[in-house]
Design a protein around this motif. Structure first.
Motif, PDB file in Angstrom:
ATOM      1  N   VAL A  29       0.856  -1.181   0.000  1.00 48.81           N
ATOM      2  CA  VAL A  29       0.000   0.000   0.000  1.00 48.81           C
ATOM      3  C   VAL A  29       0.894   1.234   0.000  1.00 48.81           C
ATOM      4  CG1 VAL A  29      -1.720   1.324   1.280  1.00 48.81           C
ATOM      5  CG2 VAL A  29      -1.907  -1.158   1.155  1.00 48.81           C
ATOM      6  N   ASP A  30       0.830   2.000  -1.078  1.00 48.06           N
ATOM      7  CA  ASP A  30       1.608   3.225  -1.234  1.00 48.06           C
ATOM      8  C   ASP A  30       3.095   2.953  -0.961  1.00 48.06           C
ATOM      9  OD1 ASP A  30       0.743   6.035  -1.989  1.00 48.06           O
ATOM     10  OD2 ASP A  30       2.109   6.461  -0.340  1.00 48.06           O
ATOM     11  N   PHE A  47      -1.473  -0.956  -4.113  1.00 49.93           N
ATOM     12  CA  PHE A  47      -2.601  -0.027  -4.028  1.00 49.93           C
ATOM     13  C   PHE A  47      -2.115   1.327  -3.543  1.00 49.93           C
ATOM     14  CE2 PHE A  47      -4.592  -4.092  -4.005  1.00 49.93           C
ATOM     15  CZ  PHE A  47      -5.900  -3.919  -4.427  1.00 49.93           C
ATOM     16  N   GLY A  48      -2.686   2.408  -4.095  1.00 48.78           N
ATOM     17  CA  GLY A  48      -2.368   3.728  -3.568  1.00 48.78           C
ATOM     18  C   GLY A  48      -2.419   4.811  -4.622  1.00 48.78           C
ATOM     19  N   ASP A  49      -2.229   6.050  -4.154  1.00 47.10           N
ATOM     20  CA  ASP A  49      -2.086   7.156  -5.099  1.00 47.10           C
ATOM     21  C   ASP A  49      -0.617   7.372  -5.460  1.00 47.10           C
ATOM     22  OD1 ASP A  49      -0.957   8.703  -2.903  1.00 47.10           O
ATOM     23  OD2 ASP A  49      -3.015   9.068  -2.259  1.00 47.10           O
ATOM     24  N   ARG A  70      -4.051   2.063  -9.022  1.00 51.51           N
ATOM     25  CA  ARG A  70      -3.707   3.456  -8.709  1.00 51.51           C
ATOM     26  C   ARG A  70      -4.977   4.293  -8.579  1.00 51.51           C
ATOM     27  NH1 ARG A  70       1.410   6.606 -11.401  1.00 51.51           N
ATOM     28  NH2 ARG A  70       1.537   8.281  -9.849  1.00 51.51           N
ATOM     29  N   ASP A  79      -6.284   4.051   1.299  1.00 49.68           N
ATOM     30  CA  ASP A  79      -5.602   3.059   0.463  1.00 49.68           C
ATOM     31  C   ASP A  79      -5.586   1.693   1.141  1.00 49.68           C
ATOM     32  OD1 ASP A  79      -5.061   4.963  -1.472  1.00 49.68           O
ATOM     33  OD2 ASP A  79      -3.145   5.523  -0.583  1.00 49.68           O
TER      34      ASP A  79
END
Length: 214
Positions: A29-30, A47-49, A70, A79
């Motif tokens: 995550v990120d 997963f994440g921005d 994303r 997230d």
């Protein structure tokens, strides 16, 4: 399926990870994706921005990750929540969260709330937050057996509902017999097992169980 989710919390809180079986499904995550890359762990999904990851790191992530999800920073779910929901949908039976504590307190509390929600919604899934000093789970009314662990000497029980009805502890240094606890109770902090295994049981409510070391 066993899924381990690595979030981007402070590195110093992340425990040793090399004792787990090789067939674990790892999700990043990120910034947690980079933690997995640094440890040479296989990454099934990310997963994440990824707004805190440089272009070089992003390229490494794309090379070493099977699935990348994303998202925009502006969204309703965290997230971690998106990764957790995805793991549940994929059929995970055991989910352990790492990198989910330390640093920002709001992130830690949000992850603890995810434990509570999934304990209510998915009774058959084992869900746990693990860091270098603690293991945290949330359980509903029932009877449970716990084993003595050298790495987690202390066991604490906190009401995670308005009250706990009929809590009993057997095989502990400080036993209880059908004790009712209000939501604010700290009665059951820092207990210890005096046998190789012990049991705890209660009739109503939700308990947060924290196993800790100094």
């Amino acid at each position: 399926m066993i899924v381990h989710i690595m979030a981007g919390g402070p590195k110093q809180y992340i425990p040793q990870l090399d004792n787990y079986p090789k067939d674990i499904c790892w999700i990043g995550v990120d910034r947690g994706v980079m933690y997995l890359i640094e440890r040479s762990l296989p990454i099934y999904a990310a997963f994440g921005d990824f707004d805190s990851i440089s272009e070089t790191e992003l390229q490494a992530m794309e090379e070493k990750t099977g699935i990348i999800k994303r998202f925009k920073p502006e969204k309703d779910e965290t997230d971690m929540e998106l990764a957790l929901l995805w793991a549940i949908k994929e059929g995970a039976t055991t989910i352990r969260l790492f990198g989910a504590t330390g640093g920002r307190l709001d992130h830690t509390i949000a992850n603890l709330h995810l434990l509570l929600r999934e304990a209510l919604d998915n009774k058959k899934i084992q869900l746990e937050i693990i860091d270098k000093q603690n293991s945290v789970s949330v359980v509903q009314a029932g009877s449970y057996t716990v084993k003595k662990l050298e790495e987690y000497k202390y066991i604490s029980f906190f009401p995670y509902s308005t009250k706990i009805v009929g809590l009993s502890l057997e095989g502990f240094k400080y036993p209880l017999v059908r004790r009712n606890l209000p939501a604010s109770s700290t009665l059951c902090i820092s207990n210890e097992l005096i046998r190789e295994t012990g049991t705890f049981s209660f009739d109503e409510g939700i308990l947060m169980v924290i196993r800790s070391c100094d």
